[in-house]
Design an enzyme around this catalytic site. Structure first.
Site, mmCIF file in Angstrom:
data_model
loop_
_atom_site.group_PDB
_atom_site.id
_atom_site.type_symbol
_atom_site.label_atom_id
_atom_site.label_comp_id
_atom_site.label_asym_id
_atom_site.label_seq_id
_atom_site.Cartn_x
_atom_site.Cartn_y
_atom_site.Cartn_z
ATOM 1 N N HIS A 67 -6.635 4.045 4.462
ATOM 2 C CA HIS A 67 -5.328 3.504 4.835
ATOM 3 C C HIS A 67 -5.482 2.381 5.858
ATOM 4 C CE1 HIS A 67 -4.027 7.410 3.068
ATOM 5 N NE2 HIS A 67 -2.994 6.671 2.664
ATOM 6 N N HIS B 71 -5.616 -1.644 1.994
ATOM 7 C CA HIS B 71 -4.626 -0.848 1.254
ATOM 8 C C HIS B 71 -3.241 -1.474 1.400
ATOM 9 C CE1 HIS B 71 -2.180 2.429 -0.233
ATOM 10 N NE2 HIS B 71 -1.607 2.577 0.955
ATOM 11 N N HIS C 54 3.810 -0.929 5.358
ATOM 12 C CA HIS C 54 4.190 0.456 5.055
ATOM 13 C C HIS C 54 3.232 1.490 5.662
ATOM 14 C CE1 HIS C 54 1.026 0.465 1.996
ATOM 15 N NE2 HIS C 54 1.196 1.775 1.898
ATOM 16 N N ASP C 55 1.978 1.101 5.936
ATOM 17 C CA ASP C 55 1.008 2.039 6.535
ATOM 18 C C ASP C 55 0.393 1.473 7.810
ATOM 19 O OD1 ASP C 55 1.062 4.416 5.154
ATOM 20 O OD2 ASP C 55 -0.314 3.737 3.585
ATOM 21 N N ASP D 127 2.414 1.945 -3.962
ATOM 22 C CA ASP D 127 1.577 2.709 -3.023
ATOM 23 C C ASP D 127 0.494 3.490 -3.771
ATOM 24 O OD1 ASP D 127 0.761 3.634 -0.546
ATOM 25 O OD2 ASP D 127 2.244 5.249 -0.457
#
Length: 817
Positions: A534, A538, A574-575, A685
């Protein structure tokens, strides 16, 4: 023992009850006779309208009794009523002087108080209001005996009775001869006071049996009058105190920024409410400290304490003002590190103390005095109570000092003091929280400054990207659903990110400053942690897949420009700041994130971290948005990031499947639109499962390693058996896990996305192809170590759904994430 709390629901209920009571009380006056004498309205002096004793005695006994009863029937002022009663008792018995003692308290705490002592026919009512009350212990002396026994005492010679206190005669020079003392009862035959007559006038000798008879008859009416006056006095006191508490609440909610201003107003109101000349609030700890005394809820045990108070706010008025020449009505001061042994005792033992000098206090070494309290002036009486907040922390102690015109504070004062202390605690806690909020805000600014220096793009990094020509989308291959990032170095991923903004025309549509976009993109990259999976790569891959959906999948035509902007930004962030561990791990380890958010811990953190870096100077790519657009954009971005929590996917996948299977579904509907965007970001994702086999295999190994690392920590640090997919001992079952992951999560998702948009067919095909390959490895029982070197014959793509080979539950269905 009373332990106040600062609970908002209590305040609501309390004021609702006060509202109805106050309305009723205001109407009391309209229900009473117009000639009724109320408290605070003593009227004319009795000498201006009362008959002389000689005139009264010219009436026959029935008429005299009737007139004297009428004399007190319409008086609700307690002092005025008792004054008239004593004058009339003197007339009926021809006594020289009279006194009336009223009983206060209950049980073992009862005592007698008189503000009207030795009243004669020449006494004036106005003087009675200024008299200092006389307090007599219950059961002590002649008066105390009558109160306790209920018997009438007729003493012909006071000096022959051992209960008589000769000291008073010695002080006044008056000679007490005979005494007639009788209880005053209410309509329920309860003793409410004691009336006493001393010496027959004109040397008539002791009081007779007839005097006793007349005295008793008249006191029957007096008991009813006194009871009514006490009830009315109580209602007036309650009304005034209710009004005071409403005003106090107004102070508290009006002033929540400055402790000095709040306490100055609260202390001043405290002096008014309790008719005292002094009021003090000692704070246990400063607002930024956490060393507060804590009370264990179940047994009240003190488990943590501080040795001293850090400050004392106090106010004095009346006779206790030192500099009377200043002309100020109040004297306010703040004392640092005050020494108050009594307050320390109250805070540690959680006791309410109502005491006067010379009176022992159980468990407290010493007596109440200026030295033990740490005051710089005389202490005549004190009422003290701890201040608790809603967490049962001791914030400090409130002390009310020196009751005006009274020996000590009474039970009514104690009852009101509970509410007063509660309000003090609420006000102090609110101001402390506000000060903490200010400090937290300043701390956040410091963090942002640090972040802007260490975790943001520096000038050289920005200049390097600025000098580069932005490659086309075709040359970067970012339009393809089969894109693989390994062909791009780190700087090229930033260039590719900028190309996505350019080709979606976001730079022109939202007037984004190009240098700010470069700086923002680099900052996002730098704020991804260097974890196994992550990481920035990614985040970039998810954004690329969203870009491909919007362009090659033509979904940009379905959404507004603001939605497209939010989808790309949300995909990139998002991460961000992912720690390489799951939401479940945050909960298991009791991490600050788990305590900060109630659900979707990591996803909320990703969104808030995105907000943080976007506020750094030079990173604002949203400044062209107006207030409404920016609010809508944040809502869209937040929804995008939160949708990457697979728990939300499981919650909504059935509904999405129904919608895509219904040809009449309106995708312009607000809720349907949100669901479509959410499923798209979930598809992005998890899109590594759709990529060419070599990409999929490497990604699966990376995320499996990240999960196994978490499982090792859970087992070694917390003694917890990790989940199936995070158990390193199960690593050789990775192919089986991947098949289960595809069957239980991915296939349904990509089938639904393909039905929503046939241009998404490559994602479903890639997923099916990889399932065949993982199934092949599963059948060959390939170990984890041999997966990367396994010689797999790639199967032809089969567009039909392949049957499930794994019966694992969803939460153990695979490692892709």
């Amino acid at each position: 023992m009373y332990q106040p709390f600062c609970e908002p629901h209590f305040l609501k209920e309390y004021f609702e009850s006060l509202g109805s009571f106050s309305d009723d009380l205001i109407n009391i006056r309209s229900l009473l006779p117009t000639n009724l004498q109320l408290p605070g309205e003593p009227g004319e002096e009795p000498s201006a309208r009362r008959r002389s004793r000689e005139e009264w005695r010219q009436l026959n006994e029935p008429d005299l009794m009737m007139e004297l009863v009428r004399d007190i029937a319409q008086d609700l002022d307690l002092v005025s009523l008792c004054f008239k009663i004593l004058l009339n008792v003197g007339i009926l018995t021809n006594g020289d002087r009279c006194s009336l003692f009223l009983i206060f308290g209950s049980g073992d705490q009862r005592f007698l108080v008189s503000k009207l002592f030795d009243v004669t026919e020449n006494s004036q009512l106005t003087d009675m209001y200024e008299h200092k009350p006389i307090r007599i212990p219950y059961g002590k002396g002649i008066v105390g005996y009558v109160a306790e026994s209920g018997e009438t005492v007729n003493i012909p010679d006071a000096y022959q009775d051992e209960r008589f206190n000769k000291a008073i005669d010695m002080q006044t020079g008056f000679r007490t001869k005979s005494i007639l003392c009788m209880p005053v009862k209410n309509n329920q035959s309860e003793i409410v006071g004691v009336a006493q007559v001393i010496n027959k006038k004109d040397e008539e000798g002791p009081f007779t049996a007839n005097d006793e008879k007349i005295f008793e008859r008249y006191l029957t009416f007096c008991g009813i009058g006194i009871t009514n006056a006490l009830l009315f006095q109580s209602s007036v006191i309650m009304y005034k105190r209710s009004d005071s508490l409403v005003l106090l609440a107004h102070y508290i909610f009006e002033e929540q920024r400055d402790m000095n201003n709040l306490l100055r107003r609260v202390l001043k109101k405290g002096c008014e409410m309790f008719s005292s000349t002094g009021c003090r609030i000692l704070l246990r700890e400063s607002p930024e400290s956490d060393g507060l005394t804590t009370v264990e809820p179940e047994n009240g045990q003190v488990v943590k304490s501080s040795e001293s108070f850090v400050s004392c706010f106090e106010i004095y008025t009346g006779d206790d003002i030192k500099n009377k020449e200043s002309g100020d009505e109040y004297e306010f001061q703040n004392i640092l590190t005050p020494q108050d042994a009594l307050a320390k005792f109250v805070a540690e033992k959680l006791k309410t103390i109502n005491a006067v000098p010379g009176e022992p206090i159980e468990g407290f070494e010493g007596m109440v005095c200026a030295e033990t309290i740490g005051a710089d002036r005389e202490i005549r009486s004190v009422l003290a109570m701890p201040i608790l907040n809603e967490s049962r922390n001791v914030l400090g102690v409130v002390e009310i000092l020196n009751k005006k015109g009274e020996e000590r504070f009474d039970r009514n004062d104690e009852s009101l003091f509970e509410a007063f202390t509660l309000f003090c605690g609420l006000g102090i806690y609110n101001v402390m929280n506000f000060e903490r909020l200010i400090k937290a805000n300043n701390a956040q600014k410091v963090v942002l400054e640090i972040l802007s220096y260490h975790a943001s793009a520096n000038k050289d990094e920005v200049s390097l990207i600025e000098r580069e020509e932005i490659p086309s989308a075709d040359s970067l291959n970012i339009l393809s659903f089969e894109f693989a990032d390994h062909s791009l170095d780190t700087d090229q991923t930033v260039l590719a990110t900028i190309r996505m903004f350019m080709d979606l025309d976001l730079i022109n549509k939202f007037r984004i400053d190009f240098q700010s976009l470069i700086r923002w993109s680099i900052t996002v990259r730098k704020n991804y942690r260097d974890v196994m999976y992550h990481n920035w790569r990614h985040g970039f891959n998810v954004a690329q897949m969203m870009f491909a959906m919007l362009t090659s999948g033509q979904m940009s035509q379905q959404f507004t420009d603001l939605e497209v902007f939010a989808l790309l930004v949300g995909s990139l962030c998002h991460d961000i700041d992912h720690r390489g561990t799951t939401n479940q791990f945050q909960k298991l380890s009791d991490s600050p994130l788990a305590n900060l958010y109630s659900t979707s811990f990591m996803e909320y953190h990703h969104f808030n971290h995105f907000l943080t870096i976007s506020q750094v100077e030079g990173n604002n790519i949203f400044k062209s948005l107006n207030e409404k657009e920016y609010a809508d954009f944040l809502d869209l971005t937040k929804t995008t990031i939160l949708a990457t929590d697979l728990a939300l996917y499981f919650k909504h996948k059935a509904l999405f499947k129904q919608l895509v299977e219904n040809p009449s579904t309106n995708w312009d509907d607000g809720e349907n639109r949100v669901l479509l965007r959410s499923m798209m970001i979930t598809g992005c994702d998890l899109s590594a499962i759709t990529k060419p086999w070599e990409v999929q295999r490497m990604v699966a190994e990376k995320i499996a390693s990240e999960f196994f690392n978490q499982g090792d920590i859970e087992r070694d640090k917390f003694g917890h058996t990790p989940a199936y997919m995070m158990d390193r001992s199960k690593r050789d079952e990775l192919p089986k896990m991947q098949v289960g992951f595809i069957d239980n999560i991915c296939l349904e998702l990509y089938e639904s996305l393909e039905k929503a948009n046939p241009l998404f067919r490559p994602l479903l095909d890639g997923c099916l192809s990889n399932r065949r390959n993982w199934s092949n490895l599963c059948e060959r029982r390939t170990s984890f170590a041999d997966i990367s070197s396994a010689n797999i014959t790639l199967t032809s793509i089969n567009t039909n759904r392949v049957g499930t080979l794994s019966n694992q539950p969803e939460e153990e269905s695979g490692v892709e994430g």
